[in-house]
Design a protein around this motif. Structure first.
Motif, PDB file in Angstrom:
ATOM      1  N   ASP A 150       4.990   4.448  -3.518  1.00 45.74           N
ATOM      2  CA  ASP A 150       5.102   5.789  -3.245  1.00 45.74           C
ATOM      3  C   ASP A 150       3.937   6.258  -2.683  1.00 45.74           C
ATOM      4  O   ASP A 150       2.663   5.892  -3.029  1.00 45.74           O
ATOM      5  N   GLU A 151       3.838   7.476  -1.681  1.00 45.47           N
ATOM      6  CA  GLU A 151       2.624   7.874  -1.112  1.00 45.47           C
ATOM      7  C   GLU A 151       1.661   8.553  -2.146  1.00 45.47           C
ATOM      8  O   GLU A 151       0.573   8.553  -1.779  1.00 45.47           O
ATOM      9  N   LYS A 152       2.089   8.698  -3.331  1.00 51.25           N
ATOM     10  CA  LYS A 152       1.128   9.358  -4.138  1.00 51.25           C
ATOM     11  C   LYS A 152       0.735   8.551  -5.158  1.00 51.25           C
ATOM     12  O   LYS A 152      -0.117   8.690  -5.995  1.00 51.25           O
ATOM     13  N   ALA A 153       1.172   7.210  -5.095  1.00 51.87           N
ATOM     14  CA  ALA A 153       0.686   6.171  -5.915  1.00 51.87           C
ATOM     15  C   ALA A 153      -0.760   5.976  -5.907  1.00 51.87           C
ATOM     16  O   ALA A 153      -1.264   5.848  -4.753  1.00 51.87           O
ATOM     17  N   SER A 154      -1.363   5.786  -6.900  1.00 47.61           N
ATOM     18  CA  SER A 154      -2.996   5.548  -7.143  1.00 47.61           C
ATOM     19  C   SER A 154      -3.021   4.367  -7.804  1.00 47.61           C
ATOM     20  O   SER A 154      -2.767   4.113  -8.883  1.00 47.61           O
ATOM     21  N   VAL A 155      -3.308   3.001  -7.014  1.00 44.72           N
ATOM     22  CA  VAL A 155      -3.507   1.819  -7.559  1.00 44.72           C
ATOM     23  C   VAL A 155      -4.823   1.656  -7.515  1.00 44.72           C
ATOM     24  O   VAL A 155      -5.585   1.272  -6.506  1.00 44.72           O
ATOM     25  N   LYS A 156      -5.472   1.180  -8.807  1.00 43.81           N
ATOM     26  CA  LYS A 156      -6.850   0.843  -9.000  1.00 43.81           C
ATOM     27  C   LYS A 156      -7.112  -0.519  -9.188  1.00 43.81           C
ATOM     28  O   LYS A 156      -8.252  -0.794  -9.292  1.00 43.81           O
ATOM     29  N   ILE A 164       0.732  -1.106   0.112  1.00 45.61           N
ATOM     30  CA  ILE A 164      -0.021   0.020   0.051  1.00 45.61           C
ATOM     31  C   ILE A 164       1.002   1.222  -0.017  1.00 45.61           C
ATOM     32  O   ILE A 164       2.077   1.259   0.309  1.00 45.61           O
ATOM     33  N   PRO A 165       0.337   2.612  -0.436  1.00 46.96           N
ATOM     34  CA  PRO A 165       1.109   3.769  -0.463  1.00 46.96           C
ATOM     35  C   PRO A 165       1.300   4.148   1.073  1.00 46.96           C
ATOM     36  O   PRO A 165       0.775   3.889   1.932  1.00 46.96           O
ATOM     37  N   GLN A 184       5.646   4.622  -9.290  1.00 46.45           N
ATOM     38  CA  GLN A 184       5.001   4.115  -8.222  1.00 46.45           C
ATOM     39  C   GLN A 184       5.764   3.332  -7.001  1.00 46.45           C
ATOM     40  O   GLN A 184       5.082   3.152  -5.857  1.00 46.45           O
TER      41      GLN A 184
END
Length: 201
Positions: A178-184, A69-70, A118
Motif C-alpha cells: 500500500d502506498e502508505k506502508a512504511s517498511v523499516k 515497494i509502496p 500494508q
C-alpha cells in the motif's frame, strides 16, 4: 587369439553402447516427466468423488513480496512484472448431481513481517480473452476465525462461489505494498493461494 580378443572387444563396445543408450532414454523420459510436472502444479482438494483444484505453472503457488515497494493503486493494477502477479486456474471435476460451495483464499506465511494494512490485493478473472476486475484494490483482510467451509483464521477470502457443474476459470492476482506502508526492515513475506470446499446436499 587375436580374433578372439577383437571379438571380445567388439562385444564390450556393443554392450557399453547399449547401456549408454538405455541410460540416455531413461534420462530423457525422467526429464520430460519432470518438465511436465513443473508446467502443471496443483493445490487440490477432494470432496467424496468431486475434485476442485487450483492449477498453476510457477514453482510456487503464490508470490514472494521480498523486493516490493509502496505503490499507488493505479500503478499496482497494471504491474506486468511476474514477481507481482500470479496466474492460476480454478478447475472442477464433478461426477455427481451435487452443489459445492467453495472459498478461494490468500494466505500469509507464518514468518510474514508485514501487517494486513500494508498489503494491497487485486484479483481479476479472464472473460473472453480479457481480464476483468473481481473487486477494486483492497487491503489484505484476514479472517477472525476459521470459516464454516474450512478456510483458516488469518486467511483472506478472495472469492467464494457455489458450483453445480465443471468449471475452468482463469484468474490473475496482483499484490503490492500500500502506498502508505512504511517498511523499516527487510521484507520477509510470502503469499499462497489455496481453496476450500464443502458439498451442499
Amino acid at each position: 587369439m587375436e580374433k578372439d580378443n577383437k571379438g571380445i572387444s567388439n562385444n564390450k563396445v556393443i554392450v557399453v553402447v547399449l547401456i549408454l543408450t538405455v541410460v540416455i532414454v531413461i534420462g530423457l523420459v525422467v526429464g520430460l516427466c519432470s518438465f511436465k510436472n513443473k508446467q502443471n502444479k496443483k493445490v487440490k482438494i477432494q470432496t467424496d468423488t468431486e475434485v476442485l483444484s487450483v492449477v498453476y505453472s510457477k514453482e510456487v503457488n503464490g508470490l514472494n513480496m521480498k523486493e516490493y515497494i509502496p505503490l499507488k493503486d493505479e500503478v499496482g493494477k497494471k504491474l506486468s512484472n511476474k514477481a507481482h502477479y500470479f496466474d492460476f486456474n480454478v478447475k472442477s471435476e464433478m461426477n455427481n448431481d451435487v452443489s459445492i460451495k467453495y472459498e478461494l483464499v490468500l494466505r500469509k506465511d507464518e514468518n510474514c513481517n508485514l501487517d494486513d494494512s500494508q498489503i494491497k490485493v487485486y484479483l481479476e478473472k479472464e472473460n473472453e480473452g480479457t481480464y476483468v476486475k473481481m473487486f477494486d484494490p483492497k487491503l489484505y483482510k484476514g479472517l477472525k476465525k476459521t470459516s464454516s467451509i474450512g478456510s483458516h483464521k488469518n486467511d483472506m477470502i478472495l472469492y467464494s462461489d457455489k458450483i453445480v457443474d465443471n468449471i475452468n476459470d482463469k484468474y490473475r492476482l496482483r499484490v503490492w505494498l500500500d502506498e502508505k506502508a512504511s517498511v523499516k526492515t527487510a521484507i520477509q513475506c510470502s503469499l499462497s493461494v489455496s481453496i476450500y470446499a464443502k458439498i451442499e446436499k
